[in-house]
Design a protein around this motif. Structure first.
Motif, PDB file in Angstrom:
ATOM      1  N   GLU A  25      39.917  46.939  54.589  1.00 60.08           N
ATOM      2  CA  GLU A  25      39.672  46.608  56.010  1.00 60.08           C
ATOM      3  C   GLU A  25      40.622  47.349  56.948  1.00 60.08           C
ATOM      4  N   LYS A  26      41.478  48.229  56.390  1.00 58.65           N
ATOM      5  CA  LYS A  26      42.526  48.905  57.168  1.00 58.65           C
ATOM      6  C   LYS A  26      43.385  47.881  57.913  1.00 58.65           C
ATOM      7  N   ARG A  27      43.721  46.816  57.199  1.00 59.48           N
ATOM      8  CA  ARG A  27      44.564  45.760  57.757  1.00 59.48           C
ATOM      9  C   ARG A  27      45.969  45.928  57.161  1.00 59.48           C
ATOM     10  N   GLU A  46      37.396  44.626  43.554  1.00 63.16           N
ATOM     11  CA  GLU A  46      36.826  44.946  42.234  1.00 63.16           C
ATOM     12  C   GLU A  46      37.260  46.356  41.813  1.00 63.16           C
ATOM     13  N   LYS A  47      37.250  47.288  42.793  1.00 64.20           N
ATOM     14  CA  LYS A  47      37.695  48.669  42.534  1.00 64.20           C
ATOM     15  C   LYS A  47      39.174  48.673  42.128  1.00 64.20           C
ATOM     16  N   GLY A  48      39.993  47.880  42.829  1.00 65.27           N
ATOM     17  CA  GLY A  48      41.423  47.809  42.529  1.00 65.27           C
ATOM     18  C   GLY A  48      41.680  47.338  41.107  1.00 65.27           C
ATOM     19  N   ARG A  49      40.909  46.327  40.691  1.00 60.82           N
ATOM     20  CA  ARG A  49      41.063  45.791  39.324  1.00 60.82           C
ATOM     21  C   ARG A  49      40.578  46.802  38.294  1.00 60.82           C
ATOM     22  N   SER A  50      39.447  47.426  38.597  1.00 62.09           N
ATOM     23  CA  SER A  50      38.866  48.406  37.676  1.00 62.09           C
ATOM     24  C   SER A  50      39.784  49.629  37.523  1.00 62.09           C
ATOM     25  N   ASP A  51      40.320  50.137  38.646  1.00 56.24           N
ATOM     26  CA  ASP A  51      41.222  51.297  38.599  1.00 56.24           C
ATOM     27  C   ASP A  51      42.476  50.982  37.785  1.00 56.24           C
ATOM     28  N   HIS A  55      50.129  49.595  43.633  1.00 57.85           N
ATOM     29  CA  HIS A  55      49.142  48.551  43.295  1.00 57.85           C
ATOM     30  C   HIS A  55      47.711  49.045  43.543  1.00 57.85           C
ATOM     31  N   GLY A  56      46.747  48.385  42.925  1.00 54.16           N
ATOM     32  CA  GLY A  56      45.340  48.729  43.121  1.00 54.16           C
ATOM     33  C   GLY A  56      44.869  48.364  44.524  1.00 54.16           C
ATOM     34  N   GLU A  57      43.729  48.917  44.901  1.00 53.85           N
ATOM     35  CA  GLU A  57      43.156  48.645  46.233  1.00 53.85           C
ATOM     36  C   GLU A  57      42.999  47.142  46.465  1.00 53.85           C
ATOM     37  N   THR A  58      43.344  46.693  47.682  1.00 53.93           N
ATOM     38  CA  THR A  58      43.188  45.275  48.028  1.00 53.93           C
ATOM     39  C   THR A  58      42.119  45.112  49.110  1.00 53.93           C
ATOM     40  N   GLN A  87      49.343  45.191  55.540  1.00 49.31           N
ATOM     41  CA  GLN A  87      49.783  44.076  54.703  1.00 49.31           C
ATOM     42  C   GLN A  87      51.281  43.825  54.796  1.00 49.31           C
ATOM     43  N   GLY A  88      52.078  44.872  54.566  1.00 50.94           N
ATOM     44  CA  GLY A  88      53.522  44.678  54.551  1.00 50.94           C
ATOM     45  C   GLY A  88      53.906  43.597  53.563  1.00 50.94           C
ATOM     46  N   ARG A  89      54.592  42.554  54.045  1.00 56.12           N
ATOM     47  CA  ARG A  89      55.042  41.472  53.178  1.00 56.12           C
ATOM     48  C   ARG A  89      53.963  40.421  52.957  1.00 56.12           C
ATOM     49  N   LEU A  90      52.896  40.483  53.723  1.00 52.74           N
ATOM     50  CA  LEU A  90      51.784  39.557  53.469  1.00 52.74           C
ATOM     51  C   LEU A  90      50.998  40.114  52.289  1.00 52.74           C
ATOM     52  N   ASP A  91      49.959  39.400  51.878  1.00 51.74           N
ATOM     53  CA  ASP A  91      49.270  39.811  50.659  1.00 51.74           C
ATOM     54  C   ASP A  91      47.774  39.579  50.762  1.00 51.74           C
ATOM     55  N   SER A  92      47.012  40.314  49.985  1.00 47.50           N
ATOM     56  CA  SER A  92      45.588  40.025  49.837  1.00 47.50           C
ATOM     57  C   SER A  92      45.192  40.387  48.413  1.00 47.50           C
ATOM     58  N   ASP A  93      44.035  39.910  47.993  1.00 43.86           N
ATOM     59  CA  ASP A  93      43.611  40.091  46.600  1.00 43.86           C
ATOM     60  C   ASP A  93      43.162  41.515  46.313  1.00 43.86           C
TER      61      ASP A  93
END
Length: 206
Positions: free
Chosen positions: A21-23, A34-39, A13-16, A25-31
């Motif tokens: 934030e170097k957080r 802009e870079k992730g969408r663009s890539d 997946h693209g960058e979230t 994720q595992g089974r949790l999620d984040s959006d």
């Protein structure tokens, strides 16, 4: 009768926001950022002429959104398979790396430096991930014997795939290549023979 060739286009997946934030994720999620969408859009452009028979994604929001961006105008449904999900990191999920290093120093060290002995606080081991990815791959070969399949998944799942296809031990799970967001790995499967044609490639972002 000899089957044709099955070619898997495997992407992370693209960058979230949490990657940034170097957080963990595992089974949790984040959006996606802009870079992730663009890539993801750039990768979609790069592989727009590939004729995909199927698109299979982890059910996480970040992978499905990446799959939608990469799919472009193709009218192929996005199938989901839980076996493609990220490693379940148990109590680490949602915490930043520095916090984990502080509260789980031995486990954090094992995670990165001795993956074969890593035991998760309430989550999965690398062996667990390898077993489910192996089961996914086996089923995929039964249901799709040839053609191109796009797979959208997560870093540890991609790493497990490399390990399985190379018959490597779990201690080698972090061996190169590094799996960046939207990196492309192409795996060709001819019956029992598995060959990587491309590994963790980011040419679409350069």
């Amino acid at each position: 009768m000899k089957n044709g060739m099955l070619t898997l286009y495997i992407i992370r997946h693209g960058e979230t926001e949490w990657n940034k934030e170097k957080r963990m994720q595992g089974r949790l999620d984040s959006d996606l950022t802009e870079k992730g969408r663009s890539d993801a859009g750039l990768l979609g452009e790069r592989i727009k002429d590939i004729d995909f028979k199927r698109i299979v994604s982890s059910p996480s929001k970040r992978t499905i959104y990446t799959a939608e961006l990469v799919r472009w105008a193709r009218e192929i449904p996005i199938e989901t398979d839980e076996r493609l999900m990220e490693i379940d990191l148990g109590e680490w999920q949602g915490k930043v790396e520095s916090e984990i290093r502080e509260h789980y120093p031995a486990e954090f060290d094992a995670y990165w430096n001795r993956p074969e002995s890593y035991e998760s606080a309430g989550g999965e081991s690398f062996y667990d991930v390898a077993n489910r990815v192996a089961s996914f791959l086996e089923d995929l070969q039964k249901t799709s014997s040839e053609g191109n399949v796009l797979i959208v998944t997560h870093a540890v799942a991609v790493k497990a795939l490399y390990m399985l296809c190379r018959n490597a031990a779990v201690e080698h799970i972090w061996d190169p290549p590094f799996i960046h967001g939207t990196s492309l790995t192409i795996l060709q499967i001819d019956q029992d023979r598995k060959e990587f044609l491309l590994e963790g490639c980011m040419a679409h972002c350069e």
